[in-house]
Design a protein around this motif. Sequence first.
Motif, PDB file in Angstrom:
ATOM      1  N   THR A  80       0.859  -1.189   0.000  1.00 47.94           N
ATOM      2  CA  THR A  80       0.000   0.000   0.000  1.00 47.94           C
ATOM      3  C   THR A  80       0.893   1.235   0.000  1.00 47.94           C
ATOM      4  N   SER A  81       0.612   2.200  -0.899  1.00 54.00           N
ATOM      5  CA  SER A  81       1.454   3.397  -0.993  1.00 54.00           C
ATOM      6  C   SER A  81       0.606   4.637  -1.183  1.00 54.00           C
ATOM      7  N   TYR A  82       1.174   5.753  -0.697  1.00 58.15           N
ATOM      8  CA  TYR A  82       0.509   7.050  -0.836  1.00 58.15           C
ATOM      9  C   TYR A  82       1.592   8.113  -0.751  1.00 58.15           C
ATOM     10  N   LEU A  83       1.477   9.133  -1.606  1.00 55.91           N
ATOM     11  CA  LEU A  83       2.503  10.163  -1.684  1.00 55.91           C
ATOM     12  C   LEU A  83       2.690  10.845  -0.329  1.00 55.91           C
ATOM     13  N   GLY A  84       3.952  10.889   0.151  1.00 55.07           N
ATOM     14  CA  GLY A  84       4.260  11.520   1.427  1.00 55.07           C
ATOM     15  C   GLY A  84       4.215  10.567   2.603  1.00 55.07           C
ATOM     16  N   TYR A  85       3.904   9.281   2.323  1.00 53.78           N
ATOM     17  CA  TYR A  85       3.812   8.282   3.385  1.00 53.78           C
ATOM     18  C   TYR A  85       4.717   7.106   3.051  1.00 53.78           C
ATOM     19  N   LEU A  86       5.180   6.417   4.104  1.00 57.25           N
ATOM     20  CA  LEU A  86       5.983   5.226   3.888  1.00 57.25           C
ATOM     21  C   LEU A  86       5.107   4.109   3.354  1.00 57.25           C
ATOM     22  N   PRO A  87       5.583   3.375   2.320  1.00 52.12           N
ATOM     23  CA  PRO A  87       4.781   2.255   1.811  1.00 52.12           C
ATOM     24  C   PRO A  87       4.697   1.143   2.857  1.00 52.12           C
ATOM     25  N   ASN A  88       3.577   0.436   2.861  1.00 50.46           N
ATOM     26  CA  ASN A  88       3.354  -0.670   3.787  1.00 50.46           C
ATOM     27  C   ASN A  88       3.244  -1.966   2.993  1.00 50.46           C
ATOM     28  N   ALA A  89       4.018  -2.979   3.330  1.00 50.63           N
ATOM     29  CA  ALA A  89       3.980  -4.272   2.640  1.00 50.63           C
ATOM     30  C   ALA A  89       3.806  -5.376   3.673  1.00 50.63           C
ATOM     31  N   GLU A  90       2.855  -6.281   3.401  1.00 58.72           N
ATOM     32  CA  GLU A  90       2.667  -7.428   4.293  1.00 58.72           C
ATOM     33  C   GLU A  90       2.079  -8.594   3.517  1.00 58.72           C
ATOM     34  N   ALA A  91       2.416  -9.801   3.968  1.00 57.70           N
ATOM     35  CA  ALA A  91       1.944 -11.022   3.324  1.00 57.70           C
ATOM     36  C   ALA A  91       0.640 -11.471   3.968  1.00 57.70           C
ATOM     37  N   VAL A  92      -0.323 -11.912   3.131  1.00 55.91           N
ATOM     38  CA  VAL A  92      -1.599 -12.404   3.650  1.00 55.91           C
ATOM     39  C   VAL A  92      -1.975 -13.678   2.916  1.00 55.91           C
ATOM     40  N   THR A  93      -2.651 -14.579   3.655  1.00 50.72           N
ATOM     41  CA  THR A  93      -3.247 -15.776   3.076  1.00 50.72           C
ATOM     42  C   THR A  93      -4.631 -15.903   3.685  1.00 50.72           C
ATOM     43  N   LEU A  94      -5.654 -15.852   2.852  1.00 49.51           N
ATOM     44  CA  LEU A  94      -7.023 -15.811   3.358  1.00 49.51           C
ATOM     45  C   LEU A  94      -7.835 -16.958   2.781  1.00 49.51           C
ATOM     46  N   ASP A  95      -8.841 -17.403   3.538  1.00 46.35           N
ATOM     47  CA  ASP A  95      -9.735 -18.443   3.031  1.00 46.35           C
ATOM     48  C   ASP A  95     -11.186 -17.978   2.962  1.00 46.35           C
ATOM     49  N   ASN A  96     -11.471 -16.730   3.418  1.00 43.21           N
ATOM     50  CA  ASN A  96     -12.823 -16.193   3.295  1.00 43.21           C
ATOM     51  C   ASN A  96     -12.749 -14.664   3.279  1.00 43.21           C
ATOM     52  N   ASP A  97     -13.925 -14.035   3.064  1.00 42.71           N
ATOM     53  CA  ASP A  97     -13.969 -12.578   3.008  1.00 42.71           C
ATOM     54  C   ASP A  97     -13.456 -11.982   4.313  1.00 42.71           C
ATOM     55  N   THR A  98     -12.666 -10.898   4.192  1.00 41.12           N
ATOM     56  CA  THR A  98     -12.012 -10.320   5.367  1.00 41.12           C
ATOM     57  C   THR A  98     -12.062  -8.798   5.290  1.00 41.12           C
ATOM     58  N   ILE A  99     -12.239  -8.156   6.445  1.00 39.29           N
ATOM     59  CA  ILE A  99     -12.176  -6.700   6.556  1.00 39.29           C
ATOM     60  C   ILE A  99     -10.883  -6.336   7.278  1.00 39.29           C
ATOM     61  N   LYS A 100     -10.089  -5.452   6.661  1.00 37.32           N
ATOM     62  CA  LYS A 100      -8.789  -5.105   7.253  1.00 37.32           C
ATOM     63  C   LYS A 100      -8.475  -3.642   6.937  1.00 37.32           C
ATOM     64  N   ASN A 101      -8.265  -2.832   7.970  1.00 38.44           N
ATOM     65  CA  ASN A 101      -7.831  -1.455   7.793  1.00 38.44           C
ATOM     66  C   ASN A 101      -6.312  -1.391   7.771  1.00 38.44           C
ATOM     67  N   ILE A 102      -5.780  -0.514   6.951  1.00 40.46           N
ATOM     68  CA  ILE A 102      -4.327  -0.365   6.797  1.00 40.46           C
ATOM     69  C   ILE A 102      -3.959   1.055   7.174  1.00 40.46           C
ATOM     70  N   VAL A 103      -2.976   1.197   8.073  1.00 32.01           N
ATOM     71  CA  VAL A 103      -2.538   2.509   8.542  1.00 32.01           C
ATOM     72  C   VAL A 103      -1.154   2.790   7.975  1.00 32.01           C
ATOM     73  N   LEU A 104      -1.005   3.953   7.329  1.00 33.39           N
ATOM     74  CA  LEU A 104       0.287   4.378   6.785  1.00 33.39           C
ATOM     75  C   LEU A 104       0.893   5.467   7.655  1.00 33.39           C
ATOM     76  N   LYS A 105       2.207   5.422   7.786  1.00 33.13           N
ATOM     77  CA  LYS A 105       2.930   6.423   8.575  1.00 33.13           C
ATOM     78  C   LYS A 105       3.551   7.461   7.650  1.00 33.13           C
ATOM     79  N   GLU A 106       3.567   8.710   8.112  1.00 32.22           N
ATOM     80  CA  GLU A 106       4.167   9.766   7.320  1.00 32.22           C
ATOM     81  C   GLU A 106       5.649   9.500   7.117  1.00 32.22           C
ATOM     82  N   ASN A 107       6.140   9.891   5.946  1.00 32.23           N
ATOM     83  CA  ASN A 107       7.555   9.707   5.627  1.00 32.23           C
ATOM     84  C   ASN A 107       8.333  10.893   6.184  1.00 32.23           C
ATOM     85  N   PRO A 108       9.162  10.683   7.209  1.00 28.02           N
ATOM     86  CA  PRO A 108       9.893  11.816   7.809  1.00 28.02           C
ATOM     87  C   PRO A 108      10.936  12.399   6.855  1.00 28.02           C
TER      88      PRO A 108
END
Length: 894
Positions: A80-108
Amino acid sequence: MFKKNVFFYSILLLIAGFSLQAQTITLKGKVLDSLQQPLHYANLLAVPNAEDVEVTFAITNQDGHYKLKLQPNKTYTITTSYLGYLPNAEAVTLDNDTIKNIVLKENPNQLDEVTIKYTPPITVKKDTIIYLTDKFVTGEERKLKDVLKKLPGVDVDRKGNVTVNGKKVTKVLVEDKTFFTGSSKLAVNNIPADAVDKVEILDNYSEVAMLKGLQDSEDMAMNIKLKEDKKNFVFGDLEAGAGYRDRYIIHPNVFYYSPKTNVNLIGDINNTGFKSFTFKDYLEFEGGFGKLLNDASSYFGLYNSDFTQFLNNQDYKSSTNQFGALNIRQTINKETDISGYIITNNEKKQTETNTINSYQNIDIPFAEQRNTNNNLNNFFTIGKITLEYNPTTKEDLAFNNFVKLTNNTSNGLITTQSNSLNNSIYTLTDSYNVNLKQNLTYSRKLSKKHTATLEATYNYQNDQPITNWITNQEILQGLIPLQIDSNYNILHSKTVKSNNANIIVKDYWVLNNFNHLYTSLGVNTAFNSFKNTDLQQLSNGFINDFASSGFNNNLDYNFTDTFIGLEYKFQIGIATFKPATYFHFYNWQVQELEDKVTKNKALVLPQFTGKIELSNSQKINIKYKLNASFPSINRLANNFILNSFNSVFKGDQTLDNTLYHNANISYYKFSLFKGLNYNINANYNKRIKSYKNVVQLQGIEQFSTPILFNQPEQNVTINGRISKKIKKLKFNYNTRWSYRDYYQIINQTTNLNVSKGLENTISIETSFKKHPNIKVGYTTEISNYKAISTTTQFKNTSFFVDLEYDFLNDFIFKADYSLDTFNNKRTNNSNQFDVANVSLFYQKEDSPWGFEINATNIFNVKFRQNNSFSDFLIQESKTFILPRMILLKLAYKL
């Protein structure tokens, strides 16, 4: 019938196969910052560990919501990436529908240089969308058209027109430079797919950067960015093919791009009916369909010109086409560019049309059967040279020289049968045209608050059409002074010359960020001449000149329009409005021999535009304009003119101007998050005064003369489109409703006619990467025409299927099928025809060679059906088309 059933069964099997696709699960949620505020237009990329699973991506909406479709029990790395923020990368393995919020930190360290390997597949800014094409293509794409079809929100029709989120692309650039004329057709059908790195969509595009935000632009440009190994390299492809009955095609495309020099060469030689340059392409040279809204008289004058009458034919019994286009751009230095193109086309074709003309609104309605055969030879050359000089960011100069040369000839036979006339008329036509145009535009930023522009144009045109009608029977009895002869040879020749010049100076005054004041001063001048000669060539060699009977014209027409304009542009919240008033002072003079008419007039013509930006992806546009139109020179010719074998026309040099209101409102919205976009456009035109032909009809022969008609007439058109993507399916719905009421004056009787039309198209298309893709659609079109006590209704339907399948890595199979039905409800006549085309292309990976077998019109259909209304005619036409063709093609990629 068996072959058609096989086609249908194949389609049904493919549709059934789509239901067997693997199930997906949904990962959704929000992308937030550390303060739990949503981040809109953040990019998410899901890269699977397994090679046989597709990469998926998503973009957050205004509320930060995202949605990813993933395969169950498969491991993905989600970045996940957004201008001015550090990109977030994580591995996932899912077997059904899932709700997940992702928080990005500002790039110092966002102000320092940061290297990020991840590049999002789509980047959305205020007026710009950037597609990284490698994330969407699969490698089998041949042309830019195939790439664009796979980009979210982008649609390409069969003719090469491109729309993005429901809005038409009006200009195409390559590496920030205009590609040929900027028309999308030459680009999407010829640029090789493997040369494209990025596609940039630029809304509200302006060629002069300093004028963005000052000039109102509804243009949408598409900028093609090339791969690094194509920026100083020759690339392209060569295609050649042959088939039975001596069919052939040769189609080379060669491109060279370097930092300073660009060269594009496109050629096409064929006798398969493929048309490289059409009337629609020609409109792009003349300003595009914007002419229809901004200056209807100019558009229809262009549409009815001698050149476009030759160019507008679309269906033929035979066709040989030779087309060549060369575009060169050279950078002289960092301030100066010079560019130019030349396009040449020579086409020979045969056409045949059978028409039933039903004459209405007369005492005794009757029908005419008309058969028209023509052998046409159309030649034209169009060239342009442009000098661009940009010494600073505050100054811009462009100078254009344009030339058009045409020579079109035809010979044909018209056979007409009715209760008043049974006759055969041979026709010979030769039309020659020269058009020279020069244009200078200069823009300069005078200060922080003032920007000025100057535009000057000079246009010279010389049209010289000549027509012969040859028959063994008298025609237009009582309308033309024929002398008795064994054969009647009637000659009509015409010369129309025009010298037009205009200049406009405009000042853009920025009072503050929310208020602008624009002033304009301009002059338009026209010096035109019109000459025509009508005569009969007798068998004994003598000439029967029609001049003594009131024919032949020698007319000069001078016109001057001096105007001052004032526009006030202001912003209130999300809305921007611009009321405007133009003060015009007209002076015109018509002189024919000793007869002279001079007139003056002052008019105040208001305008209004408004734009409400509910969001970056949701806008409302409003336009209104009061228009004035002055008569063309042929309407002012006071003597008779022989228009055709069954028509005589007489102008009126005392004609004044027309007035009409035009209002337009449009709304569009798109959402990449929901895969939804829709738009609606309503256009209203009300004529206060209009030119109306007073027609005297006797059988199929007519005499007409124009008057200025004061009864109001209305025209309303509403267009709507909605598309929704659900997983791998895209649903489309298009609708068009039209209403028109207008008067006609025929045989001294004035009638009000009303025509209504409703057209609906629904279609479904798939977007699989490893399975066949299909598009299925159905169109219904209902047209009603009411005149006096008679109502005529046509109901036409069309079922169509497009299929594309990339299989075994090296094969591409394409097929299209359409079944069209025409019904005249009043006469209970109906007709049906179907057309199908197929092709199979093979190219081994990493090989420059490709092979294709192509079959068109495989059912060998003879003609297309059509119907139309005019002032007093209802027409049902059969236009004959090319027979079945099978070609074997060889392609080589440079």
